[in-house]
Design a protein around this motif. Structure first.
Motif, PDB file in Angstrom:
ATOM      1  N   LYS A   1       5.863   8.831   3.646  1.00 36.77           N
ATOM      2  CA  LYS A   1       5.394   7.504   3.238  1.00 36.77           C
ATOM      3  C   LYS A   1       6.565   6.524   3.119  1.00 36.77           C
TER       4      LYS A   1
ATOM      5  N   ASP B   1       2.158   6.266  -7.090  1.00 38.41           N
ATOM      6  CA  ASP B   1       1.079   7.057  -7.673  1.00 38.41           C
ATOM      7  C   ASP B   1       1.372   8.554  -7.641  1.00 38.41           C
TER       8      ASP B   1
ATOM      9  N   GLU C   1       0.833  -1.206   0.000  1.00 36.63           N
ATOM     10  CA  GLU C   1       0.000   0.000   0.000  1.00 36.63           C
ATOM     11  C   GLU C   1       0.871   1.260   0.000  1.00 36.63           C
ATOM     12  N   ARG C   2       1.899   1.290   0.864  1.00 39.00           N
ATOM     13  CA  ARG C   2       2.775   2.466   0.922  1.00 39.00           C
ATOM     14  C   ARG C   2       3.501   2.649  -0.417  1.00 39.00           C
TER      15      ARG C   2
ATOM     16  N   GLU D   1       1.194   4.181  -2.933  1.00 40.68           N
ATOM     17  CA  GLU D   1       0.987   5.603  -2.674  1.00 40.68           C
ATOM     18  C   GLU D   1       2.160   6.431  -3.179  1.00 40.68           C
TER      19      GLU D   1
END
Length: 156
Positions: free
Chosen positions: A122, A88, A81-82, A85
């Motif tokens: 992040k 993206d 997930e990190r 992020e």
């Protein structure tokens, strides 16, 4: 399932996860590696494929608490997930452009100061998650070493 193969799978996972974090760092450092990793689900990685097949058999070992496996799963998901992020933020157009943009590799966008701060936060979280995940994997390895080869070979 063989003990030596299982331990080798966990060693390979350590290498794969370390490389994954290094790829995120290279994005932040402005290096667009030839083999940059497109975001995928944690289940699509080599480790994920092993973990959700043969790795699940390790749940029944008497010296391996269930929370070990659930912690590994949760941390592995968070790590991906990190990364997504971070990725993206640099390649937001890639999400919109679909398959052709993945082939032609769009340029990494230049981030604003606030985006850079967010990316660094992040990434620090990603490093922390990776450390925790590698520690869980190391605990699992120690437990496997302590179990007889016969017990692991008998897992179906």
């Amino acid at each position: 399932m063989k003990k030596d193969e299982t331990l080798k799978s966990l060693e390979n996972a350590e290498v794969e996860l370390t490389r994954f974090v290094e790829t995120a760092k290279s994005l932040i450092d402005g290096i667009d590696p030839e083999d940059r990793i497109l975001p995928t689900s944690s289940r699509e990685t080599k480790f994920g494929q092993w973990f959700y097949t043969d790795g699940q058999k390790l749940k029944i070992l008497s010296n391996n608490p269930l929370e070990c496996m659930s912690n590994i799963e949760e941390l592995h998901d968070k790590l991906h997930e990190r990364y997504r992020e971070i990725f993206d933020l640099y390649f937001a157009e890639e999400k919109k452009g679909g398959f052709l943009l993945r082939i032609f590799k769009p340029k990494q966008k230049v981030l604003t100061e606030s985006e850079l701060k967010l990316v660094n936060e992040k990434y620090l979280a990603m490093e922390q998650i990776a450390e925790e995940l590698l520690a869980e994997i190391a605990r699992l390895q120690r437990r496997l070493v302590a179990v007889s080869e016969e017990k692991i070979n008998a897992l179906v």
